[in-house]
Motif scaffolding. Sequence first.
Motif, mmCIF file in Angstrom:
data_model
loop_
_atom_site.group_PDB
_atom_site.id
_atom_site.type_symbol
_atom_site.label_atom_id
_atom_site.label_comp_id
_atom_site.label_asym_id
_atom_site.label_seq_id
_atom_site.Cartn_x
_atom_site.Cartn_y
_atom_site.Cartn_z
ATOM 1 N N LYS A 89 63.266 -14.572 1.942
ATOM 2 C CA LYS A 89 64.378 -13.960 2.663
ATOM 3 C C LYS A 89 63.851 -12.796 3.497
ATOM 4 O O LYS A 89 63.161 -11.914 2.988
ATOM 5 C CB LYS A 89 65.450 -13.486 1.699
ATOM 6 N N GLU A 90 64.179 -12.815 4.792
ATOM 7 C CA GLU A 90 63.756 -11.760 5.706
ATOM 8 C C GLU A 90 64.986 -11.057 6.275
ATOM 9 O O GLU A 90 66.076 -11.633 6.312
ATOM 10 C CB GLU A 90 62.897 -12.340 6.830
ATOM 11 N N TYR A 91 64.783 -9.837 6.709
ATOM 12 C CA TYR A 91 65.877 -9.022 7.223
ATOM 13 C C TYR A 91 65.485 -8.418 8.570
ATOM 14 O O TYR A 91 64.314 -8.177 8.830
ATOM 15 C CB TYR A 91 66.207 -7.879 6.249
ATOM 16 N N GLY A 92 66.476 -8.167 9.390
ATOM 17 C CA GLY A 92 66.225 -7.525 10.674
ATOM 18 C C GLY A 92 67.504 -6.980 11.258
ATOM 19 O O GLY A 92 68.601 -7.224 10.742
ATOM 20 N N GLN A 93 67.360 -6.225 12.323
ATOM 21 C CA GLN A 93 68.509 -5.692 13.036
ATOM 22 C C GLN A 93 68.390 -6.042 14.505
ATOM 23 O O GLN A 93 67.281 -6.079 15.066
ATOM 24 C CB GLN A 93 68.588 -4.173 12.892
ATOM 25 N N TYR A 94 69.518 -6.290 15.123
ATOM 26 C CA TYR A 94 69.583 -6.599 16.547
ATOM 27 C C TYR A 94 70.612 -5.701 17.200
ATOM 28 O O TYR A 94 71.585 -5.285 16.570
ATOM 29 C CB TYR A 94 70.037 -8.053 16.769
ATOM 30 N N LEU A 95 70.399 -5.447 18.474
ATOM 31 C CA LEU A 95 71.436 -4.863 19.301
ATOM 32 C C LEU A 95 72.199 -6.034 19.896
ATOM 33 O O LEU A 95 71.611 -6.895 20.559
ATOM 34 C CB LEU A 95 70.830 -3.993 20.407
ATOM 35 N N ILE A 96 73.481 -6.135 19.622
ATOM 36 C CA ILE A 96 74.321 -7.198 20.171
ATOM 37 C C ILE A 96 74.929 -6.663 21.466
ATOM 38 O O ILE A 96 75.731 -5.730 21.446
ATOM 39 C CB ILE A 96 75.426 -7.618 19.179
ATOM 40 N N ALA A 97 74.518 -7.245 22.592
ATOM 41 C CA ALA A 97 74.936 -6.745 23.907
ATOM 42 C C ALA A 97 76.388 -7.091 24.187
ATOM 43 O O ALA A 97 76.781 -8.248 24.112
ATOM 44 C CB ALA A 97 74.035 -7.321 24.987
ATOM 45 N N LYS A 98 77.165 -6.075 24.500
ATOM 46 C CA LYS A 98 78.545 -6.279 24.940
ATOM 47 C C LYS A 98 78.650 -6.080 26.444
ATOM 48 O O LYS A 98 79.543 -6.589 27.078
ATOM 49 C CB LYS A 98 79.482 -5.308 24.231
#
Length: 111
Positions: A89-98
């Motif tokens: 299991k891997e984890y990450g964060q993204y910026l979700i562009a609006k």
Amino acid sequence: MDLNQSIIKGRLGSNPEIIVKENSQVAFFSVATSERYKDKDGNYQEIVDWVDTKAFGNQVNHIKNLKKGDSVLIVGKIKAESWEKNGVKEYGQYLIAKRIDSGSKTKEVEA
């Protein structure tokens, strides 16, 4: 009240990767942001941070016309995600562009 909103301005680190699935599309791309400062010896140094970003729907139509090195302004929200890769299991964060602004007309859609 909580607020999850981020604004970054930088340059695309690579051409966006576009994936189309079942009548929807998503773009994956990284944005490089940099900061310059003077160190204790008076020399200028630069720190570069990379922000992994995703765009959906109509935002993809705008970002797919851009290429590595293009300047962008992204308004969005931070989203934590997890996935499994090779049984781990891997984890990450993204910026979700609006909203994406590339110096031309700003494109905005509801996310």
